[in-house]
Scaffold this active site. Structure first.
Site, short mmCIF file in Angstrom:
data_model
loop_
_atom_site.label_atom_id
_atom_site.label_comp_id
_atom_site.label_asym_id
_atom_site.label_seq_id
_atom_site.Cartn_x
_atom_site.Cartn_y
_atom_site.Cartn_z
N TYR A 188 0.80 -1.22 0.21
CA TYR A 188 -0.56 -0.23 0.38
C TYR A 188 0.64 1.24 0.04
O TYR A 188 0.81 2.18 -0.83
CB TYR A 188 -0.80 -0.19 1.01
CG TYR A 188 -1.61 1.57 1.75
CD1 TYR A 188 -3.05 1.49 0.45
CD2 TYR A 188 -1.14 2.22 2.47
CE1 TYR A 188 -3.84 1.82 0.76
CE2 TYR A 188 -2.65 3.40 2.81
CZ TYR A 188 -3.63 3.74 1.47
OH TYR A 188 -4.03 4.25 1.47
N LYS A 192 0.53 4.55 -2.94
CA LYS A 192 0.54 5.73 -2.37
C LYS A 192 1.65 6.34 -2.78
O LYS A 192 1.57 7.61 -3.02
CB LYS A 192 0.00 5.38 -0.44
CG LYS A 192 -1.11 4.93 -0.05
CD LYS A 192 -2.55 5.78 -1.24
CE LYS A 192 -3.48 5.47 -2.03
NZ LYS A 192 -3.89 6.11 -3.17
#
Length: 311
Positions: A188, A192
């Site tokens: 993740y 990001k």
């Protein structure tokens, strides 16, 4: 630390005449953003994967904003063919795009792959939005704006994005190995981080368009569904921290600020309307998020990847 500017929904300038796309807008921050932009007079396209959920969200928004100029177009960021079809459909309807809010995303997903074979979080959050932005750029005029939703979670990319090899094929292997060996939150974080670097490089290559990224704050939205579902303990943990989080109705304030107020091109913003470089130490971007060479390298890598698929 620079003081936060005052911002409320009433602060949003008149959006009449502006054409807007919000990805993933049928729930959470996207839905809140769409409602606010419609209320301000914008013509908004909700770009979502599930038609029934999107239409239900539109009906809900129109209960309080019956005159909202709001439309649905199907978009599945896990599929390049869907992204291409969305862009084609939009460009058949509109000649310009004033605001692209790359809001959609997945979080805490078990390891799997998108249709094109990318790790699902990186493929959805970065590659899908990269291709979408590329296909829509010709319609974005000077003075237009692109907002990428990132996260403080980009700090979980503790080794940055591993594409250091000189050869593209080796870079592909490097990144694939990094993503496969990383934890769920590590993957993740990489996705990001890519959102921040994408906005940074957009600003460098297209200075006539304002491109920024932002962290919305800690919001318990539908993105946490996968996380909560992993175990009862995780579910209890999320419930426990709710008292320390930003309410959903205010969670969209930072991305709305970035979409409508004066901002620094290429900047990464934390709530509300504060350039992260000038924020508290724990809100500052990671060293990788400030790496101009990594931003350029990621752009070139992403460009080669979409070319492989005919774009």
């Amino acid at each position: 630390m620079a003081p936060a500017p005052e911002f409320e929904l009433s602060t949003i300038p008149d959006q009449s005449g502006r054409v807007i796309i919000v990805t993933g807008g049928n729930t959470g921050l996207g839905k809140e953003s769409i409602a606010a932009l419609c209320k301000a007079g914008g013509k908004v396209y909700m770009a979502s994967r599930t038609e029934s959920k999107a239409l239900a969200a539109i009906d809900d928004i129109k209960k309080t904003l019956p005159n909202a100029d709001l439309h649905y177009l199907h978009l599945d960021l896990m599929s390049f063919s869907s992204v291409s079809a969305f862009a084609k459909s939009f460009l058949e309807k509109e000649s310009r795009l004033d605001l692209l809010m790359n809001n959609a995303g997945v979080m805490a997903m078990p390891y799997s792959r998108t249709q094109e074979g990318y790790e699902i979080q990186f493929g959805t959050n970065h590659m899908g939005h990269y291709l979408l932005t590329k296909l829509l750029l010709p319609a974005i005029p000077a003075g237009g704006r692109i907002v990428n939703l990132s996260s403080f979670g980009h700090n979980a990319a503790t080794s940055g994005i591993n594409i250091s090899a000189a050869d593209h094929a080796k870079q592909v292997d490097q990144l694939a190995a990094q993503l496969e060996s990383s934890s769920t939150w590590g993957r993740y974080g990489i996705a990001k981080l890519a959102n921040i670097l994408h906005a940074k490089e957009l600003a460098r290559r297209y200075p006539q368009i304002t491109s920024v990224s932002c962290h919305p704050g800690v919001i318990i939205s539908d993105l946490y569904n996968a996380f909560v579902g992993q175990s009862r303990i995780m579910g209890l943990g999320v419930s426990a921290v709710k008292c320390f989080t930003t309410p959903l109705e205010k969670g969209a304030f930072n991305q709305l600020f970035c979409a409508t107020m004066p901002v620094e091109n290429g900047g990464y913003y934390v709530p509300v309307g504060r350039l992260a470089e000038k924020a508290w130490w724990h809100e500052k971007p990671s060293k990788y998020a400030k790496d101009d060479k990594l931003a350029e390298r990621l752009w070139e890598w992403s460009e080669e990847e979409v070319k492989k698929h005919g774009f």
